[in-house]
Design a protein around this motif. Structure first.
Motif, PDB file in Angstrom:
ATOM      1  N   LYS A   1       0.828  -1.208   0.000  1.00 34.76           N
ATOM      2  CA  LYS A   1       0.000   0.000   0.000  1.00 34.76           C
ATOM      3  C   LYS A   1       0.861   1.256   0.000  1.00 34.76           C
ATOM      4  CE  LYS A   1      -4.053  -2.010   2.272  1.00 34.76           C
ATOM      5  NZ  LYS A   1      -4.954  -1.942   3.439  1.00 34.76           N
ATOM      6  N   ARG A   2       1.937   1.224   0.779  1.00 34.36           N
ATOM      7  CA  ARG A   2       2.819   2.393   0.817  1.00 34.36           C
ATOM      8  C   ARG A   2       3.448   2.646  -0.543  1.00 34.36           C
ATOM      9  NH1 ARG A   2       6.212   1.534   6.499  1.00 34.36           N
ATOM     10  NH2 ARG A   2       4.428   1.734   7.928  1.00 34.36           N
ATOM     11  N   THR A   3       3.825   1.543  -1.215  1.00 34.02           N
ATOM     12  CA  THR A   3       4.440   1.684  -2.538  1.00 34.02           C
ATOM     13  C   THR A   3       3.456   2.289  -3.527  1.00 34.02           C
ATOM     14  OG1 THR A   3       5.846  -0.243  -2.111  1.00 34.02           O
ATOM     15  CG2 THR A   3       5.592   0.448  -4.401  1.00 34.02           C
ATOM     16  N   LEU A   4       2.235   1.785  -3.525  1.00 35.07           N
ATOM     17  CA  LEU A   4       1.219   2.316  -4.437  1.00 35.07           C
ATOM     18  C   LEU A   4       0.925   3.785  -4.136  1.00 35.07           C
ATOM     19  CD1 LEU A   4      -1.283  -0.692  -4.590  1.00 35.07           C
ATOM     20  CD2 LEU A   4       0.343   0.032  -6.339  1.00 35.07           C
ATOM     21  N   ALA A   5       0.888   4.110  -2.852  1.00 34.66           N
ATOM     22  CA  ALA A   5       0.643   5.506  -2.479  1.00 34.66           C
ATOM     23  C   ALA A   5       1.785   6.397  -2.957  1.00 34.66           C
ATOM     24  CB  ALA A   5       0.477   5.616  -0.968  1.00 34.66           C
ATOM     25  N   ARG A   6       3.005   5.897  -2.837  1.00 35.32           N
ATOM     26  CA  ARG A   6       4.164   6.675  -3.281  1.00 35.32           C
ATOM     27  C   ARG A   6       4.160   6.835  -4.800  1.00 35.32           C
ATOM     28  NH1 ARG A   6       6.916  10.908  -2.985  1.00 35.32           N
ATOM     29  NH2 ARG A   6       9.120  10.727  -3.576  1.00 35.32           N
ATOM     30  N   ILE A   7       3.777   5.778  -5.521  1.00 36.14           N
ATOM     31  CA  ILE A   7       3.686   5.865  -6.985  1.00 36.14           C
ATOM     32  C   ILE A   7       2.644   6.906  -7.382  1.00 36.14           C
ATOM     33  CG2 ILE A   7       2.945   4.600  -9.052  1.00 36.14           C
ATOM     34  CD1 ILE A   7       4.228   2.108  -7.832  1.00 36.14           C
ATOM     35  N   LYS A   8       1.526   6.890  -6.684  1.00 31.50           N
ATOM     36  CA  LYS A   8       0.478   7.875  -6.960  1.00 31.50           C
ATOM     37  C   LYS A   8       0.995   9.291  -6.737  1.00 31.50           C
ATOM     38  CE  LYS A   8      -4.077   9.395  -5.387  1.00 31.50           C
ATOM     39  NZ  LYS A   8      -5.177   9.162  -4.414  1.00 31.50           N
ATOM     40  N   ASP A   9       1.729   9.489  -5.648  1.00 30.18           N
ATOM     41  CA  ASP A   9       2.273  10.820  -5.351  1.00 30.18           C
ATOM     42  C   ASP A   9       3.249  11.266  -6.434  1.00 30.18           C
ATOM     43  OD1 ASP A   9       0.796  10.876  -3.036  1.00 30.18           O
ATOM     44  OD2 ASP A   9       2.442  10.171  -1.757  1.00 30.18           O
ATOM     45  N   LEU A  10       4.071  10.346  -6.908  1.00 29.40           N
ATOM     46  CA  LEU A  10       5.047  10.686  -7.952  1.00 29.40           C
ATOM     47  C   LEU A  10       4.345  11.087  -9.247  1.00 29.40           C
ATOM     48  CD1 LEU A  10       7.677   7.854  -7.349  1.00 29.40           C
ATOM     49  CD2 LEU A  10       8.042  10.305  -7.019  1.00 29.40           C
ATOM     50  N   ILE A  11       3.254  10.384  -9.566  1.00 26.15           N
ATOM     51  CA  ILE A  11       2.509  10.716 -10.785  1.00 26.15           C
ATOM     52  C   ILE A  11       1.828  12.072 -10.637  1.00 26.15           C
ATOM     53  CG2 ILE A  11       0.562  10.027 -12.242  1.00 26.15           C
ATOM     54  CD1 ILE A  11       1.280   7.117 -11.625  1.00 26.15           C
ATOM     55  N   VAL A  12       1.272  12.327  -9.457  1.00 23.33           N
ATOM     56  CA  VAL A  12       0.626  13.621  -9.196  1.00 23.33           C
ATOM     57  C   VAL A  12       1.639  14.761  -9.304  1.00 23.33           C
ATOM     58  CG1 VAL A  12      -0.516  15.008  -7.420  1.00 23.33           C
ATOM     59  CG2 VAL A  12      -1.212  12.636  -7.783  1.00 23.33           C
ATOM     60  N   GLU A  13       2.880  14.468  -8.920  1.00 30.20           N
ATOM     61  CA  GLU A  13       3.934  15.482  -9.000  1.00 30.20           C
ATOM     62  C   GLU A  13       4.369  15.765 -10.434  1.00 30.20           C
ATOM     63  OE1 GLU A  13       7.039  14.020  -6.553  1.00 30.20           O
ATOM     64  OE2 GLU A  13       5.897  14.207  -4.673  1.00 30.20           O
ATOM     65  N   GLY A  14       3.869  14.969 -11.376  1.00 27.21           N
ATOM     66  CA  GLY A  14       4.195  15.213 -12.778  1.00 27.21           C
ATOM     67  C   GLY A  14       5.113  14.197 -13.413  1.00 27.21           C
ATOM     68  N   ASN A  15       5.494  13.181 -12.669  1.00 30.51           N
ATOM     69  CA  ASN A  15       6.355  12.141 -13.232  1.00 30.51           C
ATOM     70  C   ASN A  15       5.530  11.157 -14.061  1.00 30.51           C
ATOM     71  OD1 ASN A  15       9.063  12.656 -11.853  1.00 30.51           O
ATOM     72  ND2 ASN A  15       7.682  12.572 -10.091  1.00 30.51           N
ATOM     73  N   SER A  16       6.187  10.513 -14.995  1.00 26.87           N
ATOM     74  CA  SER A  16       5.506   9.499 -15.793  1.00 26.87           C
ATOM     75  C   SER A  16       5.294   8.243 -14.957  1.00 26.87           C
ATOM     76  CB  SER A  16       6.327   9.158 -17.040  1.00 26.87           C
ATOM     77  OG  SER A  16       7.536   8.514 -16.673  1.00 26.87           O
ATOM     78  N   PHE A  17       4.378   7.413 -15.424  1.00 30.52           N
ATOM     79  CA  PHE A  17       4.097   6.154 -14.730  1.00 30.52           C
ATOM     80  C   PHE A  17       5.341   5.267 -14.718  1.00 30.52           C
ATOM     81  CE2 PHE A  17       1.312   2.093 -14.739  1.00 30.52           C
ATOM     82  CZ  PHE A  17       1.464   1.972 -13.367  1.00 30.52           C
ATOM     83  N   ALA A  18       6.047   5.217 -15.858  1.00 32.39           N
ATOM     84  CA  ALA A  18       7.259   4.400 -15.948  1.00 32.39           C
ATOM     85  C   ALA A  18       8.331   4.898 -14.982  1.00 32.39           C
ATOM     86  CB  ALA A  18       7.791   4.404 -17.376  1.00 32.39           C
TER      87      ALA A  18
END
Length: 304
Positions: A1-18
């Motif tokens: 869950k923490r990993t998914l939350a961190r991925i979501k935050d990175l995408i919201v910050e403007g990073n690509s999914f990859a």
């Protein structure tokens, strides 16, 4: 869950999914990251994710079928070992002690049984420590580059099982390479990714050599054939795929063919293994019974 939350935050910050997935290399292997990157670039991310799910499901399904096929023989092996240990360490000594006290010349099978029984009863813990220590040492050796290279080389040379390991690696190579190519990853990049997931150092080295030859302009099938590692059938199918312009589809077929062969071979082996184990256990128990009965028969003859 923490990993998914961190991925979501990175995408919201403007990073690509990859890019977000790439921040967690311990969880997401290179194939995931590169295929997602290709999907984002080509606008086919949804298709790429479906393909990744399909690859994972097929690999897991094959692993589950193999485990299911081996479960019963492994249980039989464990149960037989426990029964044999109990017989030799506890039951047989009680019976053979009678013959030893009589101080008569015992038949050879009985003397062998008494020796084995005494050895197991006295040194069973030593054997257990040796087995455990050997397993730990082998595992540590396997973690070294030299150890992994040696063990993978030996694995490929084993009768029957070496062929199975080779086919599994080729199936994994073919399915992954086909998926990468189908989703827009270049051949050289795909080969660089695939070499890390084949699961065998020798085959990984062959893929590296293949990538070098392909970069010089050689055909994929010709480069694979020069490695002397890939089965002839897989090379022929890749050749047909390259010449027909349907390399991705042919790579999927290669994976299907070898996965089916692996599953069929394992099912056949387990079918042979079960009666063989019963015969071996029967022979061992028969030897124990014979060794116990022979002195009794001799005593009966002396009494008569």
């Amino acid at each position: 869950k923490r990993t998914l939350a961190r991925i979501k935050d990175l995408i919201v910050e403007g990073n690509s999914f990859a890019h977000a997935l790439g921040r967690f290399p311990g969880i997401f292997p290179p194939i995931y990251i590169n295929m997602v990157r290709a999907g984002e670039t080509s606008g086919t991310l949804e298709i790429v994710l479906e393909r990744l799910a399909e690859i994972t499901e097929k690999q897991q399904a094959l692993a589950n079928r193999i485990q299911a096929a081996l479960a019963y023989p492994l249980f039989m092996l464990f149960f037989g070992a426990v029964v044999l240990f109990v017989l030799l360490a506890y039951i047989v000594p009680t019976i053979t002690a009678i013959f030893t006290d009589m101080k008569q010349v015992l038949p050879t099978p009985t003397r062998v049984l008494i020796f084995l029984s005494g050895f197991f009863k006295t040194y069973w813990w030593t054997l257990l420590l040796l087995l455990g220590g050997s397993a730990v040492a082998a595992r540590q050796f396997r973690k070294t580059d030299k150890g992994r290279h040696w063990s993978d080389k030996v694995t490929l040379r084993l009768p029957v099982f070496g062929n199975l390991a080779r086919k599994l690696a080729v199936a994994r190579f073919s399915r992954t390479l086909g998926s990468l190519l189908e989703n827009g990853v270049s051949l050289l990049t795909a080969l660089e990714i695939v070499k890390n997931i084949v699961g065998n150092v020798l085959i990984s080295e062959a893929v590296t050599q293949t990538a070098e030859e392909v970069s010089k302009g050689k055909a994929l099938w010709l480069s694979l054939s020069e490695s002397k590692v890939f089965p002839a059938l897989s090379i022929q199918m890749v050749q047909v795929g390259e010449q027909s312009g349907e390399l991705e589809k042919m790579l999927y077929k290669v994976a299907d063919v070898f996965e089916n062969e692996v599953e069929t071979t394992i099912l056949r082996l387990t079918a042979y293994l079960e009666p063989l184990m019963i015969l071996v256990m029967g022979a061992i128990v028969g030897f124990i019974v014979l060794s116990i009965c022979l002195p009794i028969f001799e005593m009966n003859q002396l009494i008569r």
